[in-house]
Motif scaffolding. Structure first.
Motif, PDB file in Angstrom:
ATOM      1  N   SER A  29       0.934  -1.272   0.098  1.00  0.00           N
ATOM      2  CA  SER A  29      -0.043   0.004   0.065  1.00  0.00           C
ATOM      3  C   SER A  29       0.866   1.200   0.003  1.00  0.00           C
ATOM      4  CB  SER A  29      -0.797   0.016   1.175  1.00  0.00           C
ATOM      5  OG  SER A  29      -1.796  -0.944   1.064  1.00  0.00           O
ATOM      6  N   ILE A  62     -12.327  11.311  -2.161  1.00  0.00           N
ATOM      7  CA  ILE A  62     -11.671  10.308  -1.405  1.00  0.00           C
ATOM      8  C   ILE A  62     -11.139  10.682  -0.057  1.00  0.00           C
ATOM      9  CG2 ILE A  62      -9.788   8.532  -1.381  1.00  0.00           C
ATOM     10  CD1 ILE A  62     -11.865   7.930  -3.399  1.00  0.00           C
ATOM     11  N   LEU A  67     -12.253   5.811   5.505  1.00  0.00           N
ATOM     12  CA  LEU A  67     -11.021   4.766   4.887  1.00  0.00           C
ATOM     13  C   LEU A  67     -12.118   3.485   5.174  1.00  0.00           C
ATOM     14  CD1 LEU A  67      -8.966   3.391   3.680  1.00  0.00           C
ATOM     15  CD2 LEU A  67      -7.827   3.653   6.049  1.00  0.00           C
ATOM     16  N   ILE A  70     -14.439   2.660   2.497  1.00  0.00           N
ATOM     17  CA  ILE A  70     -13.863   2.282   1.134  1.00  0.00           C
ATOM     18  C   ILE A  70     -13.405   0.879   1.190  1.00  0.00           C
ATOM     19  CG2 ILE A  70     -11.698   2.867  -0.329  1.00  0.00           C
ATOM     20  CD1 ILE A  70     -11.796   5.603   0.550  1.00  0.00           C
ATOM     21  N   ILE A  71     -12.903   0.551   2.172  1.00  0.00           N
ATOM     22  CA  ILE A  71     -12.349  -0.936   2.493  1.00  0.00           C
ATOM     23  C   ILE A  71     -13.757  -1.727   2.124  1.00  0.00           C
ATOM     24  CG2 ILE A  71     -11.337  -2.725   3.713  1.00  0.00           C
ATOM     25  CD1 ILE A  71      -9.578  -0.474   4.697  1.00  0.00           C
ATOM     26  N   ILE A  74     -14.985  -2.044  -1.293  1.00  0.00           N
ATOM     27  CA  ILE A  74     -14.121  -2.757  -2.408  1.00  0.00           C
ATOM     28  C   ILE A  74     -14.382  -4.436  -1.912  1.00  0.00           C
ATOM     29  CG2 ILE A  74     -11.993  -3.283  -2.985  1.00  0.00           C
ATOM     30  CD1 ILE A  74     -11.283  -0.462  -2.825  1.00  0.00           C
ATOM     31  N   ALA A  90      -8.099  -6.589  -1.656  1.00  0.00           N
ATOM     32  CA  ALA A  90      -9.244  -5.684  -1.352  1.00  0.00           C
ATOM     33  C   ALA A  90      -8.790  -4.648  -0.406  1.00  0.00           C
ATOM     34  CB  ALA A  90     -10.397  -6.264  -0.974  1.00  0.00           C
ATOM     35  N   GLY A  94      -7.891  -0.520  -1.320  1.00  0.00           N
ATOM     36  CA  GLY A  94      -8.524   0.522  -0.575  1.00  0.00           C
ATOM     37  C   GLY A  94      -7.539   1.458   0.309  1.00  0.00           C
ATOM     38  N   PHE A  98      -7.079   5.399  -0.546  1.00  0.00           N
ATOM     39  CA  PHE A  98      -7.518   6.543   0.440  1.00  0.00           C
ATOM     40  C   PHE A  98      -5.877   7.116   0.704  1.00  0.00           C
ATOM     41  CE2 PHE A  98      -7.526   7.625   4.708  1.00  0.00           C
ATOM     42  CZ  PHE A  98      -8.688   8.534   4.762  1.00  0.00           C
TER      43      PHE A  98
END
Length: 216
Positions: A29, A62, A67, A70-71, A74, A90, A94, A98
């Motif tokens: 990430s 975003i 967060l 978003i996770i 997804i 995923a 995410g 973010f």
């Protein structure tokens, strides 16, 4: 509390396996969010009419979403539309999206902070706008942005724990499962997880402080 039982090798190995997943998710990430943030931040800085405005809207959307949402979207919502992403990826996607938006603002602010005199000198020497951006503005900005960027990466590592909502087998998910097997393991497992998070984040904070000291 049963520290002896909680810290038996099978239990510690189980927690360390979760921590390894945390490290992998965080590492990927960080790389992807840095790439995304650099691209978005640079596009915003160039102020290209359509691209800059579109990028600004995307980043603002975003950055103002949780967060966790978003996770969850997804990992849990997309599969219902036929788009299935493995839990591991995923979480990476995410976090990358973010944190990339967050880093984009750091990048843009860093680029704006570069002295205009240096930009004008580079252009006067014959460099094109894109060459000036690549060879002068961006390198100077990255040095100034290093401390806040490392701080953002520290936040990213802590945010990996949100992967628990999609059953990502990371550290906190494994703590949750281990604690469920025996109430006496709750505090020992949390203490061990805290030490792991602290060690990793403290190392990054040391790097941030050293980078900040170089700017003084």
């Amino acid at each position: 509390m049963d520290f002896i039982g909680a810290y038996s090798w099978p239990n510690l190995r189980y927690l360390l396996q979760g921590f390894w997943i945390t490290v992998q998710v965080a590492g990927l990430s960080i790389v992807f969010s840095f790439i995304i943030g650099t691209v978005l931040g640079t596009v915003r800085y160039t102020k290209t009419p359509f691209l800059s405005r579109t990028t600004a809207i995307f980043v603002d959307i975003i950055r103002n979403l949780p967060l966790l949402l978003i996770i969850f979207f997804i990992g849990m919502v997309l599969p219902q539309t036929g788009i299935r992403i493995p839990t591991f990826w995923a979480a990476v996607v995410g976090l990358s999206i973010f944190e990339g938006a967050m880093i984009a603002e750091i990048i843009r602010s860093g680029l704006v902070s570069v002295d205009k005199g240096q930009i004008e000198a580079a252009r006067a020497s014959g460099l094109s706008y894109m060459q000036t951006l690549r060879h002068v503005i961006l390198p100077l900005a990255l040095r100034r942005m290093s401390p806040p960027m490392v701080s953002q990466f520290i936040s990213l590592i802590k945010d990996t724990s949100l992967g628990v909502i999609i059953s990502l087998p990371e550290l906190m998910r494994n703590v949750q499962i281990l604690s469920g097997s025996s109430y006496a393991y709750v505090i020992p497992a949390l203490v061990f997880a805290s030490l792991l998070y602290f060690t990793l984040n403290y190392l990054l904070s040391i790097i941030a402080k050293r980078l900040e000291a170089r700017q003084i």
